[in-house]
Each structure stands twice: as structure tokens, then as C-alpha cells.
Design an enzyme around this catalytic site. Structure first.
Site, PDB file in Angstrom:
ATOM      1  N   ASP A  26       0.878  -1.177   0.000  1.00 47.87           N
ATOM      2  CA  ASP A  26       0.000   0.000   0.000  1.00 47.87           C
ATOM      3  C   ASP A  26       0.916   1.228   0.000  1.00 47.87           C
ATOM      4  OD1 ASP A  26      -2.284   1.742   0.719  1.00 47.87           O
ATOM      5  OD2 ASP A  26      -1.332   1.791   2.683  1.00 47.87           O
ATOM      6  N   ASP A  28      -0.252   5.096   0.809  1.00 47.48           N
ATOM      7  CA  ASP A  28      -0.498   6.114   1.856  1.00 47.48           C
ATOM      8  C   ASP A  28      -0.586   5.493   3.245  1.00 47.48           C
ATOM      9  OD1 ASP A  28      -2.391   7.624  -0.624  1.00 47.48           O
ATOM     10  OD2 ASP A  28      -0.672   8.582   0.334  1.00 47.48           O
TER      11      ASP A  28
HETATM   12  C1  XBP Z   1      -5.272   6.142   0.835  1.00 51.08           C
HETATM   13  C2  XBP Z   1      -6.466   6.783   0.282  1.00 51.08           C
HETATM   14  C3  XBP Z   1      -6.297   7.851  -0.749  1.00 51.08           C
HETATM   15  C4  XBP Z   1      -5.537   9.043  -0.171  1.00 51.08           C
HETATM   16  C5  XBP Z   1      -5.785  10.289  -0.989  1.00 51.08           C
HETATM   17  O1  XBP Z   1      -4.744   5.353  -0.193  1.00 51.08           O
HETATM   18  O2  XBP Z   1      -7.572   6.424   0.660  1.00 51.08           O
HETATM   19  O3  XBP Z   1      -7.585   8.243  -1.130  1.00 51.08           O
HETATM   20  O4  XBP Z   1      -6.043   9.299   1.145  1.00 51.08           O
HETATM   21  O5  XBP Z   1      -5.396  10.058  -2.327  1.00 51.08           O
HETATM   22  P1  XBP Z   1      -3.895   3.992   0.154  1.00 51.08           P
HETATM   23  P2  XBP Z   1      -6.405  10.475  -3.505  1.00 51.08           P
HETATM   24  O6  XBP Z   1      -4.729   2.854  -0.426  1.00 51.08           O
HETATM   25  O7  XBP Z   1      -2.574   4.179  -0.533  1.00 51.08           O
HETATM   26  O8  XBP Z   1      -3.756   3.897   1.669  1.00 51.08           O
HETATM   27  O9  XBP Z   1      -6.907  11.862  -3.177  1.00 51.08           O
HETATM   28  O10 XBP Z   1      -5.600  10.418  -4.770  1.00 51.08           O
HETATM   29  O11 XBP Z   1      -7.505   9.431  -3.437  1.00 51.08           O
HETATM   30 MG    MG Z   2      -3.024   3.181   3.320  1.00 49.21          MG
END
Ligand code: XBP
Ligand code: MG
Length: 266
Positions: A26, A28
Site C-alpha cells: 500500500d 499512503d
Molecule cells: C489512501 C487513500 C487515498 C488518499 C488520498 O490510499 O484512501 O484516497 O487518502 O489520495 P492507500 P487520492 O490505499 O494508498 O492507503 O486523493 O488520490 O484518493
Molecule cells: Mg493506506
């Protein structure tokens, strides 16, 4: 038309440690601790640039994060604040495009860093011939740039982003798509996540899943995780092992041996 899978660097045919063919990360909260001081700041700057009165403080953002996908997060928030369907259909995409541009500029300015221990783990896994991939709910618009800027030396063979699958986490589609593009199976591939939603997505796709928590996810329901740590750990600064139900014996450093052990119990 789906984006073509971004093949950043073809690894040799798999010759990884017995049983472990690939690891899907993953983004973020996992590879990068990007939410509080990254995405949240970008969302707020977009609200300001659109002369809207909204600001997401740290606590509110932790609640809003449970909605995966930034545009959906904006839309849900606007709906909570009485903005009608037509106005939201116009405003949410426009705000999200602008927020993505702001985040790209933050990435270009080096404002987002890999979490401590991430580069070490990636190097170890690549050194064993283990294939590396990404499955994120984040948008292609910034994901490739972030990986290039923050982890330029890493060859992620497959990068699946939230805007190229119909179902966002906790839906398993991003992980199923990663397996399909890698040509590996759920039994020889391990996921590394940070949140409940990401854990459910990985487990629903059949993968073993390590969760490395952060400030926003330490209190999430992580009961189905195969290993939970509060960091990746490094020699001299081990992370706290929150749960180790598979008995990997992890002592606070998430290394390739520990990840590989998670394919053995299956
Ligand atoms: C986390 C998310 C993303 C980010 C924001 O992604 O839910 O929506 O918070 O990015 P991950 P966007 O699966 O990597 O934890 O605004 O591009 O959605
Ligand atoms: Mg994440």
C-alpha cells in the site's frame, strides 16, 4: 480505458526465497506517512483556493480517512454539509483535480518521505529476487510521480491505482488486479498495509497481510492481520510488535525473513 500497467522495471524471472514470489505494498500510510501532513494539507489548500470555508483538522481527517479515495471523501463531506447532488457532481471532481495538482507540487518539493525502514525492507526483498508491486486507493495522477521521487531506486513491476479499478479498498479489486498483472497467486504473495480498509481488501483477495500502523490507524480493527507492528523497525530502533498470531518470531524489525515466514503458515 484502463491505464496500461506501469512497468517501471522488469525484474528477472522470479527467483525469490522459497514460497515468497512477490510483496504488494500500500502507499499512503505504509510506504509513506502521507496523510496528516500531505493529503490533508493539499485538501485544505484546495478548499481555500476555491474560496470554500471548509478546513479538515487532524482529528476530523482521521474520521474522513475511513472513506477511501479522495474524490469520494470530498463528496461525502460535502453531502454531510448539505451540498446538493448536482453541485457535488460539479464540485467534487474539480476540487479533487486541484488537490491532486497541489499534492504533486508537494511531492516535487520533497515534502513526502518514505517511512523509516521502508527502503531497507524493499532493498532486502529485491535482493532476494522477490518481485515488488503497489496497490493503492490513491490516484495515478500523483502515485507514479511519488514513487519515482521518493523511491527512485525501487523497481515496482506493477502499480495499481484507485482510479483504475471500480472497487476501492476495502474492496479487494486492487489486490486481485495486482496478482493478475504479476502472474502470482495469493499463496505466494504478501500484502503490507497500514489500515483496516487496506487489511480487509488484502485478506478478501486471499493474501497474508502485515499491518504497519501509523498515527491514524493504531486504533483500527486489525484482528484479521497476520502480523501487526507500529513501524517497520531498524537495527537499534525496533518497532513494537502489536500482534504476531502466526508466530513469525518478529522482534520488531520487519525484514524479508519475517515476510517470507508469512507464506509458510498458509
Ligand atoms: C489512501 C487513500 C487515498 C488518499 C488520498 O490510499 O484512501 O484516497 O487518502 O489520495 P492507500 P487520492 O490505499 O494508498 O492507503 O486523493 O488520490 O484518493
Ligand atoms: Mg493506506
Amino acid at each position: 480505458m484502463r491505464d496500461q500497467p506501469v512497468v517501471r522495471q522488469k525484474q528477472d524471472a522470479y527467483a525469490g526465497s522459497a514460497g515468497l514470489a512477490a510483496v504488494v505494498f500500500d502507499v499512503d500510510g505504509t510506504l509513506v506517512d502521507s496523510e496528516r501532513d500531505g493529503h490533508r494539507v493539499a485538501f485544505n489548500r484546495a478548499f481555500e483556493d476555491f474560496a470554500l470555508p471548509y478546513r479538515w483538522d487532524e482529528a476530523l481527517y482521521g474520521r474522513l480517512l475511513r472513506v477511501t479515495g479522495g474524490q469520494r471523501r470530498i463528496d461525502g463531506f460535502l453531502a454531510e454539509h448539505g451540498v446538493d447532488d448536482d453541485e457535488r457532481a460539479r464540485l467534487a471532481p474539480a476540487l479533487h483535480r486541484h488537490k491532486t495538482d497541489i499534492l504533486k507540487a508537494m511531492v516535487a518539493d520533497g515534502m513526502i518521505e518514505p517511512r523509516p525502514g521502508v527502503v531497507r525492507l524493499l532493498d532486502e526483498l529485491a535482493g532476494r529476487g522477490c518481485r515488488l508491486a503497489v496497490a493503492t486507493t490513491g490516484s495515478r495522477g500523483w502515485v507514479d510521480q511519488l514513487l519515482e521521487r521518493v523511491l527512485p531506486q525501487v523497481g515496482f513491476e506493477v502499480v495499481v491505482t484507485g482510479d483504475e479499478v471500480a472497487g476501492r479498498k476495502p474492496d479487494p479489486e486492487a489486490y486481485l488486479t495486482a496478482l493478475e498483472r504479476l502472474g502470482t497467486t495469493a499463496s505466494d504473495t504478501v500484502a503490507v498495509e497500514d489500515s483496516h480498509e487496506g487489511l480487509v481488501a488484502a485478506k478478501s483477495a486471499g493474501l497474508a497481510c502485515v499491518v504497519v500502523t501509523n498515527g491514524y490507524t493504531a486504533d483500527h480493527d486489525l484482528a484479521s492481520a497476520d502480523l501487526v507492528l507500529d513501524g517497520f523497525g531498524d537495527a537499534g530502533s525496533p518497532a513494537r510488535v502489536v500482534s504476531d498470531p502466526r508466530g513469525t518470531g518478529c522482534a520488531g524489525i520487519l525484514d524479508a525473513d519475517v515476510v517470507e515466514a508469512l507464506t509458510r503458515w498458509r
